[in-house]
Scaffold this active site. Structure first.
Site, PDB file in Angstrom:
ATOM      1  N   ARG A 163       0.788  -1.296  -0.016  1.00 25.59           N
ATOM      2  CA  ARG A 163      -0.046  -0.130   0.046  1.00 25.59           C
ATOM      3  C   ARG A 163       0.921   1.257   0.101  1.00 25.59           C
ATOM      4  NH1 ARG A 163      -5.511   1.288   3.471  1.00 25.59           N
ATOM      5  NH2 ARG A 163      -6.104   0.068   1.802  1.00 25.59           N
ATOM      6  N   HIS A 183      -7.708   0.909  -6.369  1.00 25.73           N
ATOM      7  CA  HIS A 183      -7.737   0.096  -5.036  1.00 25.73           C
ATOM      8  C   HIS A 183      -8.325  -1.139  -5.529  1.00 25.73           C
ATOM      9  CE1 HIS A 183      -7.750  -1.383  -1.371  1.00 25.73           C
ATOM     10  NE2 HIS A 183      -8.883  -0.379  -0.745  1.00 25.73           N
ATOM     11  N   GLN A 236     -10.068  -3.641  -3.482  1.00 26.94           N
ATOM     12  CA  GLN A 236     -11.364  -3.057  -3.080  1.00 26.94           C
ATOM     13  C   GLN A 236     -12.366  -3.606  -4.234  1.00 26.94           C
ATOM     14  OE1 GLN A 236     -12.104  -1.678   0.221  1.00 26.94           O
ATOM     15  NE2 GLN A 236     -14.524  -2.271  -0.654  1.00 26.94           N
ATOM     16  N   ASP A 269     -17.386   7.743  -1.874  1.00 28.79           N
ATOM     17  CA  ASP A 269     -16.055   7.425  -0.976  1.00 28.79           C
ATOM     18  C   ASP A 269     -15.503   8.912  -0.293  1.00 28.79           C
ATOM     19  OD1 ASP A 269     -13.818   6.589   0.162  1.00 28.79           O
ATOM     20  OD2 ASP A 269     -12.413   6.537  -1.809  1.00 28.79           O
ATOM     21  N   CYS A 316     -16.419   2.052   0.231  1.00 26.61           N
ATOM     22  CA  CYS A 316     -15.056   0.889   0.752  1.00 26.61           C
ATOM     23  C   CYS A 316     -14.938   1.138   2.235  1.00 26.61           C
ATOM     24  CB  CYS A 316     -14.056   1.344  -0.158  1.00 26.61           C
ATOM     25  SG  CYS A 316     -13.117   2.925   0.072  1.00 26.61           S
ATOM     26  N   ARG A 348     -13.871  -8.562   1.279  1.00 32.53           N
ATOM     27  CA  ARG A 348     -12.457  -8.555   1.198  1.00 32.53           C
ATOM     28  C   ARG A 348     -11.667  -9.851   1.471  1.00 32.53           C
ATOM     29  NH1 ARG A 348     -10.017  -3.323   1.195  1.00 32.53           N
ATOM     30  NH2 ARG A 348      -8.042  -4.440   0.853  1.00 32.53           N
TER      31      ARG A 348
HETATM   32  N1  NVA Z   1      -9.907   7.066  -1.320  1.00 32.56           N
HETATM   33  C1  NVA Z   1      -9.562   6.380   0.207  1.00 32.56           C
HETATM   34  C2  NVA Z   1      -9.769   4.963   0.403  1.00 32.56           C
HETATM   35  C3  NVA Z   1      -9.515   4.167   1.555  1.00 32.56           C
HETATM   36  C4  NVA Z   1      -9.707   3.068   1.439  1.00 32.56           C
HETATM   37  C5  NVA Z   1      -8.255   6.795   0.549  1.00 32.56           C
HETATM   38  O1  NVA Z   1      -7.285   6.665  -0.588  1.00 32.56           O
HETATM   39  O2  NVA Z   1      -8.010   7.206   1.348  1.00 32.56           O
HETATM   40  N1   CP Z   2     -11.402  -0.142   2.366  1.00 34.00           N
HETATM   41  C1   CP Z   2     -10.102  -0.189   2.705  1.00 34.00           C
HETATM   42  O1   CP Z   2      -9.029  -0.298   2.120  1.00 34.00           O
HETATM   43  O2   CP Z   2      -9.618  -0.091   4.091  1.00 34.00           O
HETATM   44  P1   CP Z   2      -8.700   0.205   4.702  1.00 34.00           P
HETATM   45  O3   CP Z   2      -8.043   1.704   4.505  1.00 34.00           O
HETATM   46  O4   CP Z   2      -9.032   0.252   6.348  1.00 34.00           O
HETATM   47  O5   CP Z   2      -7.567  -0.865   4.660  1.00 34.00           O
END
Ligand code: NVA
Ligand code: CP
Length: 310
Positions: free
Chosen positions: A110, A137, A140, A226, A266, A296
């Site tokens: 990540r 993502h 997801q 989101d 998500c 997930r």
């Molecule tokens: N768009 C959000 C998704 C989190 C799972 C982020 O990148 O923070």
């Molecule tokens: N939806 C998702 O990826 O959640 P986290 O940021 O908690 O991993």
């Protein structure tokens, strides 16, 4: 004499890293694994395998669901957070990937920019899974697509509305999904937060920019949102809150969708911003959101099997 064959490692960095046939098999296997877990059936398909999860951003679901997935299939996980490692002190991602991949069988990463993801994957000798980057993502999306299939069947011919940041990682992965699976995606996003014109142009058979959340949601089968401020965008919070005012998925907006339309998010969610508490906390309207989170784990089990043992 024995001969050794080497197979090229497979990464999962975007949805198109799997063929359509592999997507179909993946969701079928995930549904099977979900039912078997509920029935108490134990598997050891990943016995002896180790997954490293490397995080440069915070996580709850991604961390827990990957750890649970590999452990329930007989394998092990190792977590590396940037803050507590040399990554946080500037060690190049390529060096981190090269070393980590000499210890484990697969790595979930990540990160921020997709250049970091690409450099990491190129230097890894084992499969790399994108656990969220600025550009997408995809794990997801696997859970989201599984959730929609469980409830509505295949997405082909359906209408999905996106309300919120149309240039976010989640929106970009939904655009990729619309192109891959051939459903209509309507994006309602304020000016300055829309997909790049060339992205929309390339995908115009399936992706449409709506002029308002109301226009996007009217007649939709799925309504998706989101956060307004993604990880790494915190300095832009005040400007984003101003721009996204009115982009809240509430009951009044949902009244325009198909009866029984699925609401997706998500998570994590900000009640009163991109989604109203009356929606996410409603046992019916909010149910699919928490199924996405559960799925997930099931779909990532199927993905790990696909990358590691098939
Ligand atoms: N768009 C959000 C998704 C989190 C799972 C982020 O990148 O923070
Ligand atoms: N939806 C998702 O990826 O959640 P986290 O940021 O908690 O991993």
């Amino acid at each position: 004499m024995t001969t050794m064959t080497t197979t090229k490692k497979r990464d999962f960095l975007t949805l198109t890293d799997l063929t359509l046939a592999e997507h179909d098999r993946l969701y079928a296997r995930a549904v099977e694994l979900k039912a078997e877990r509920r029935a108490g059936k134990v598997h050891a398909t990943l016995a002896g395998k180790t997954l490293a999860c490397v995080f440069e951003k915070a996580s709850t679901r991604t961390r827990l669901s990957f750890e649970a997935a590999i452990m329930q299939l007989g394998g092990h996980s190792i977590i590396l957070d940037a803050a507590g490692s040399q990554l946080g002190r500037g060690e190049p991602v390529a060096d981190t990937a090269r070393v980590t991949s000499s210890y484990v069988d697969a790595i979930m990463f990540r990160t921020f920019g997709d250049d970091r993801l690409a450099a990491f994957a190129a230097a890894s000798r084992v499969p790399v899974i994108n656990g969220l980057s600025d550009g997408g993502h995809p794990v997801q999306l696997l859970a989201d697509l599984m959730t929609v299939r469980e409830r509505l069947g295949p997405l082909t011919g359906r209408i999905v509305a996106w309300v919120g940041d149309g240039a976010s990682n989640m929106a970009r992965s939904w655009i990729e999904a619309a192109l891959l699976f051939g459903f209509e995606l309507r994006i309602a996003a304020p000016v300055g937060f829309r997909p790049l014109p060339n992205e929309v142009h390339a995908m115009r058979a399936h992706v449409h920019l709506a002029s308002s959340p109301e226009e996007a949601v009217t007649g939709a089968d799925v309504v998706n949102t989101d956060v307004w401020v993604s990880m790494g965008q915190e300095p832009e919070t005040a400007g984003r809150h101003g721009a996204f005012a009115g982009y809240c998925v509430d009951r009044a907006l949902l009244a325009r969708a198909q009866p029984g339309a699925l609401v997706l998010h998500c998570l994590p969610a900000h009640r009163g911003e991109e989604i109203a508490a009356e929606v996410i906390d409603d046992p019916v309207l909010g149910a699919a959101i928490f199924e996405q989170a559960e799925n997930r784990m099931h779909v990532q089990k199927a993905l790990l099997e696909l990358l590691l043992v098939t």
